[in-house]
Structures are given as structure tokens and as C-alpha cells.
Design a protein around this motif. Structure first.
Motif, PDB file in Angstrom:
ATOM      1  N   HIS A  39      11.706  -5.701   8.585  1.00  0.00           N
ATOM      2  CA  HIS A  39      10.629  -5.986   7.884  1.00  0.00           C
ATOM      3  C   HIS A  39      10.902  -5.144   6.291  1.00  0.00           C
ATOM      4  O   HIS A  39       9.807  -5.459   5.497  1.00  0.00           O
ATOM      5  CB  HIS A  39       9.117  -5.340   8.219  1.00  0.00           C
ATOM      6  N   GLY A  40      12.074  -4.760   5.956  1.00  0.00           N
ATOM      7  CA  GLY A  40      12.159  -4.225   4.731  1.00  0.00           C
ATOM      8  C   GLY A  40      11.268  -2.866   4.804  1.00  0.00           C
ATOM      9  O   GLY A  40      10.898  -2.304   3.680  1.00  0.00           O
ATOM     10  N   ILE A  41      11.044  -2.170   5.713  1.00  0.00           N
ATOM     11  CA  ILE A  41      10.340  -0.900   5.832  1.00  0.00           C
ATOM     12  C   ILE A  41      11.237   0.217   6.205  1.00  0.00           C
ATOM     13  O   ILE A  41      11.788   0.194   7.272  1.00  0.00           O
ATOM     14  CB  ILE A  41       9.099  -0.900   6.827  1.00  0.00           C
ATOM     15  N   THR A  42      11.305   1.097   5.380  1.00  0.00           N
ATOM     16  CA  THR A  42      11.961   2.301   5.499  1.00  0.00           C
ATOM     17  C   THR A  42      11.479   3.592   6.098  1.00  0.00           C
ATOM     18  O   THR A  42      10.012   3.550   5.611  1.00  0.00           O
ATOM     19  CB  THR A  42      12.872   2.941   4.222  1.00  0.00           C
ATOM     20  N   THR A  91      13.441   6.071  15.229  1.00  0.00           N
ATOM     21  CA  THR A  91      12.965   4.977  16.108  1.00  0.00           C
ATOM     22  C   THR A  91      12.179   3.904  15.481  1.00  0.00           C
ATOM     23  O   THR A  91      12.831   2.713  15.374  1.00  0.00           O
ATOM     24  CB  THR A  91      12.091   5.371  17.390  1.00  0.00           C
ATOM     25  N   TRP A  92      11.444   4.342  14.609  1.00  0.00           N
ATOM     26  CA  TRP A  92      10.580   3.446  13.409  1.00  0.00           C
ATOM     27  C   TRP A  92      11.569   2.713  12.802  1.00  0.00           C
ATOM     28  O   TRP A  92      11.345   1.631  12.423  1.00  0.00           O
ATOM     29  CB  TRP A  92       9.614   3.994  12.777  1.00  0.00           C
ATOM     30  N   SER A 104      15.058   2.942  -3.256  1.00  0.00           N
ATOM     31  CA  SER A 104      15.468   3.865  -1.840  1.00  0.00           C
ATOM     32  C   SER A 104      15.560   2.938  -0.718  1.00  0.00           C
ATOM     33  O   SER A 104      15.406   3.371   0.167  1.00  0.00           O
ATOM     34  CB  SER A 104      14.789   4.938  -2.039  1.00  0.00           C
ATOM     35  N   SER A 105      15.820   1.615  -1.139  1.00  0.00           N
ATOM     36  CA  SER A 105      15.810   0.361   0.043  1.00  0.00           C
ATOM     37  C   SER A 105      16.888   0.314   1.041  1.00  0.00           C
ATOM     38  O   SER A 105      16.557  -0.275   2.160  1.00  0.00           O
ATOM     39  CB  SER A 105      15.607  -0.983  -0.754  1.00  0.00           C
ATOM     40  N   PHE A 106      17.870   1.265   0.821  1.00  0.00           N
ATOM     41  CA  PHE A 106      19.252   1.258   1.726  1.00  0.00           C
ATOM     42  C   PHE A 106      19.128   2.709   2.463  1.00  0.00           C
ATOM     43  O   PHE A 106      20.285   2.957   3.084  1.00  0.00           O
ATOM     44  CB  PHE A 106      20.598   0.944   0.928  1.00  0.00           C
ATOM     45  N   ILE A 107      18.376   3.396   2.433  1.00  0.00           N
ATOM     46  CA  ILE A 107      18.158   4.553   2.987  1.00  0.00           C
ATOM     47  C   ILE A 107      17.123   4.835   4.004  1.00  0.00           C
ATOM     48  O   ILE A 107      15.887   4.662   3.746  1.00  0.00           O
ATOM     49  CB  ILE A 107      17.824   5.789   1.855  1.00  0.00           C
ATOM     50  N   THR A 108      17.297   4.798   5.419  1.00  0.00           N
ATOM     51  CA  THR A 108      16.473   4.948   6.323  1.00  0.00           C
ATOM     52  C   THR A 108      16.753   5.674   7.562  1.00  0.00           C
ATOM     53  O   THR A 108      17.905   5.984   7.767  1.00  0.00           O
ATOM     54  CB  THR A 108      16.191   3.339   6.672  1.00  0.00           C
ATOM     55  N   GLY A 109      15.894   6.258   8.244  1.00  0.00           N
ATOM     56  CA  GLY A 109      16.130   7.045   9.341  1.00  0.00           C
ATOM     57  C   GLY A 109      16.638   8.412   9.126  1.00  0.00           C
ATOM     58  O   GLY A 109      17.234   9.399   9.952  1.00  0.00           O
TER      59      GLY A 109
END
Length: 247
Positions: A172-175, A164-165, A230-235
Motif C-alpha cells: 500500500h506504499g506504507i512504510t 510485521t506491519w 524515504s519511501s524505500f526504507i521500511t522495517g
């Protein structure tokens, strides 16, 4: 704890907060992030064992929401935090019939609520950095494990919050990602599975890589998620399990 400087926000050194960073996996994560060049702030109920972590450490009962919020707000004022590792957690092994409601409250407050309180308190300063990394220490128990009703519920909650986060904070560029350790050789593991016990032998025999994981193995995964690259990896959830979750 050491003297906390009020001048730290002017430093160019990136800062990372590690909850439960005084021992075991948390300590390995904190030490690895120091090696990676971060100023590491440990928040734990006990003082860090490692000398290099003691100066910037805060002793706080992370199960106490108000005390945790106060400490995190103080950290946010003093440090330009861009990484948060929600690592703290305890286990209360019990079969379904024996799971206790007081343990449910205790684990939910420490393992899950602390992550929410810490993240809310630090989010303004993380956003102010123009990028950020939040990493949850989940567990392979999110896939199911006997005698872990309450523990698996807390780790599953962390994993769901992270997803969710990840969506809410992406702009905001936060992973936001999870590491999910399998069998790791910590004092907590050996306490629940004595080294000479049949249970411990069975666990090790079922690890495809034929060895217990080390806290440093988990720290390697956290380091990867914390990296600016690692800016394109999230969730996502990365299992650090020696192959236990495969197949």
C-alpha cells in the motif's frame, strides 16, 4: 481543545497524528512535523504545552482502548491522515525481582496496545492517501538495560510489530519504522536519573558524543522517516543514542 473542523479532509495539507505529543519527545516530534508542513493532531492525556499544537489536540487516556479507538475514528473521519507516530510511553524502572504485574499491564496497555488500536483505526484513511508513514518510538533498551524488564518488553514488542506491519503494508506504499532513542534530556529522564546523581553522571560519561541527546534529535529521525522521499526504507530501527549502542 480547539474547534475541530469537519472540512479538513478537503485540505491538501498532509496530516500527522502524534500520540503522547503534548510534552517531551512527543512535543518535539509534533513541532518538527509542523515545521515540515504537516497539520499535526496530538492525542495525549494532557493538553499540549505548545500553543501551536492546541487547536487540533485531543485529550484521551491512551491506556483506555475504547476511548482511544473512539478518538482515532473521529480523527479518521475529519482528517486525511497519512502519518502516524506511535510515540506515547511510560517507564516503570525496577529490577527483575521487584517488577510488578500491575506495571506490566499498565505499560503494555499504554506503550503497546495503544499503538495497535491507533494504527487499526487510522489505517483505512492512511491507505486512502495512496501512501503513508508509521513510526514507532522504541528505545535503545531493546538491546538490554538493567532495571527495565517491563519497559524493554514493551519497546521490543513495538519493534517486532513494526517489522510485521512493514511487510503487510508495503503493497500500500506504507512504510513502518522505529526510532530508538538513547539517553535523551526529558523530564522523565531527569526524574529517573537526578542531574546531580552518580547514576546520571555515569550515563553521560558513557555517551561517546559526550552530551545528552535532546528531544529535537529524536524528532529529526522521525522527520526523516516521515518524508515522502524515504519511501524505500521500511522495517528498520534507527538508534538516536549519541553512539551508546556502537561496539
Amino acid at each position: 481543545m480547539g474547534q475541530h473542523s469537519d472540512q479538513d479532509k478537503t485540505s491538501q495539507q498532509p496530516c500527522a497524528v502524534v500520540t503522547g505529543g503534548a510534552r517531551n519527545i512527543g512535543q518535539a516530534i509534533a513541532l518538527r512535523l509542523q515545521q515540515d508542513g504537516y497539520r499535526v493532531i496530538v492525542a495525549d492525556i494532557v493538553a499540549p504545552e505548545a500553543g501551536s499544537l492546541q487547536e487540533d489536540a485531543y485529550q484521551v487516556d491512551l491506556a483506555d482502548a475504547n476511548a482511544t479507538r473512539r478518538v482515532m475514528e473521529e480523527i479518521a473521519e475529519r482528517y486525511a491522515v497519512s502519518r502516524l507516530i506511535n510515540n506515547v510511553g511510560i517507564v516503570a524502572p525496577a529490577l527483575l525481582e521487584e517488577a510488578r504485574l500491575e506495571d506490566f499491564d499498565k505499560l503494555m496497555h499504554l506503550n503497546v496496545r495503544s499503538a495497535l488500536v491507533c494504527t487499526q483505526a487510522l489505517l483505512p484513511t492512511i491507505k486512502a492517501q495512496g501512501m503513508g508513514r508509521i513510526v514507532m518510538n522504541a528505545s535503545r533498551v531493546v538491546l538490554g538495560k538493567e532495571a527495565r524488564t517491563i519497559y524493554s518488553a514493551t519497546k521490543g514488542a513495538l519493534q517486532s510489530m513494526a517489522r510485521t506491519w512493514a511487510l503487510e503494508l508495503a503493497e500500500h506504499g506504507i512504510t513502518v519504522n522505529c526510532v530508538a532513542p538513547g539517553p535523551i534530556a526529558t523530564s522523565a529522564f531527569w526524574q529517573n536519573n537526578p542531574p546531580d546523581s552518580e547514576r546520571a553522571r555515569r550515563i553521560i560519561d558513557n555517551i561517546p558524543l559526550s552530551r545528552m541527546g535532546q528531544p529535537e534529535d529524536v524528532a529529526q529521525a522521525v522527520s526523516f522517516f516521515c518524508d515522502e522521499r524515504s519511501s524505500f526504507i521500511t522495517g528498520q530501527t534507527l538508534f538516536v543514542c549519541g553512539g551508546v549502542t556502537v561496539g
